[in-house]
Design an enzyme around this catalytic site. Structure first.
Site, PDB file in Angstrom:
ATOM      1  N   HIS A  55     -26.386  -6.251 -12.636  1.00 48.27           N
ATOM      2  CA  HIS A  55     -27.391  -7.177 -14.026  1.00 48.27           C
ATOM      3  C   HIS A  55     -27.442  -6.353 -14.837  1.00 48.27           C
ATOM      4  CE1 HIS A  55     -29.858  -9.479 -10.371  1.00 48.27           C
ATOM      5  NE2 HIS A  55     -29.061  -9.589 -10.162  1.00 48.27           N
ATOM      6  N   GLU A  57     -29.427  -5.677 -16.367  1.00 46.50           N
ATOM      7  CA  GLU A  57     -30.819  -4.334 -17.283  1.00 46.50           C
ATOM      8  C   GLU A  57     -30.544  -3.163 -16.040  1.00 46.50           C
ATOM      9  OE1 GLU A  57     -32.911  -7.860 -17.004  1.00 46.50           O
ATOM     10  OE2 GLU A  57     -30.859  -7.607 -15.549  1.00 46.50           O
ATOM     11  N   CYS A  85     -35.072  -9.303 -12.665  1.00 42.61           N
ATOM     12  CA  CYS A  85     -35.771  -9.799 -11.170  1.00 42.61           C
ATOM     13  C   CYS A  85     -36.388  -8.648 -10.603  1.00 42.61           C
ATOM     14  CB  CYS A  85     -34.316 -10.802 -10.305  1.00 42.61           C
ATOM     15  SG  CYS A  85     -33.745  -8.899 -10.312  1.00 42.61           S
ATOM     16  N   CYS A  88     -34.717  -5.633 -11.140  1.00 45.34           N
ATOM     17  CA  CYS A  88     -34.492  -5.008 -12.224  1.00 45.34           C
ATOM     18  C   CYS A  88     -35.610  -4.478 -12.923  1.00 45.34           C
ATOM     19  CB  CYS A  88     -33.433  -6.136 -13.259  1.00 45.34           C
ATOM     20  SG  CYS A  88     -31.793  -6.113 -12.848  1.00 45.34           S
TER      21      CYS A  88
END
Length: 163
Positions: A55, A57, A85, A88
């Site tokens: 992801h 992040e 999410c 993260c």
């Protein structure tokens, strides 16, 4: 334009680059809160990397930790074009990042994104994450919300998994 919007604009540029490289148009940056310097960026590369943890992040947090040669990012802030999410948000807590700013809310993209039930929000959850003694995470959403949400127009048409 205020500083948070300027940083989010940089995250938007990272998101655009991520999309051009075959990823999802989600971008994140890590900023030194003392100097204002952007020390790391990350785009969503889940599909291209075949890595469910890639992801934006996470990619930015990993790059920041490598840049400063420490897993302690207490003097830094994370900016993401999409509400993080659970993974993260938790990674940010483990990295001791005290402030997270995001653009689009999950609901701006897909009400069912991350399959969350109920009224969960990162802004509420961050307050429960204790980074150090008596220091909670602050999560602020809606920074350039419409611009960030526009990045993910057509998200529903994207393939979710490849086999």
């Amino acid at each position: 334009m205020d500083p948070h919007e300027q940083y989010m604009q940089q995250a938007i540029e990272v998101a655009r680059g991520s999309k051009q490289n075959g990823g999802t148009a989600i971008g994140a940056i890590v900023v030194n809160t003392k100097t204002g310097e952007v020390i790391a960026v990350g785009g969503s590369q889940v599909g291209p990397a075949k890595d469910p943890t890639a992801h934006a992040e996470i990619t930015a947090i990993r790059a920041a930790a490598q840049q400063i040669k420490s897993d302690d990012l207490f003097d830094f802030a994370l900016y993401s074009t999409l509400e993080p999410c659970h993974m993260c948000l938790s990674a940010s807590a483990w990295a001791r990042i005290p402030k997270i700013y995001f653009g689009a809310y999950r609901k701006d993209v897909d009400e069912t994104l991350f399959d969350l039930k109920g009224n969960f929000s990162d802004e509420q959850e961050g307050k429960r994450m204790n980074l150090r003694e008596n220091v909670a995470m602050t999560v602020i959403g809606g920074v350039l919300e419409k611009e960030c949400a526009a990045l993910l127009a057509g998200y529903h048409e994207l393939p979710k998994h490849t086999f």
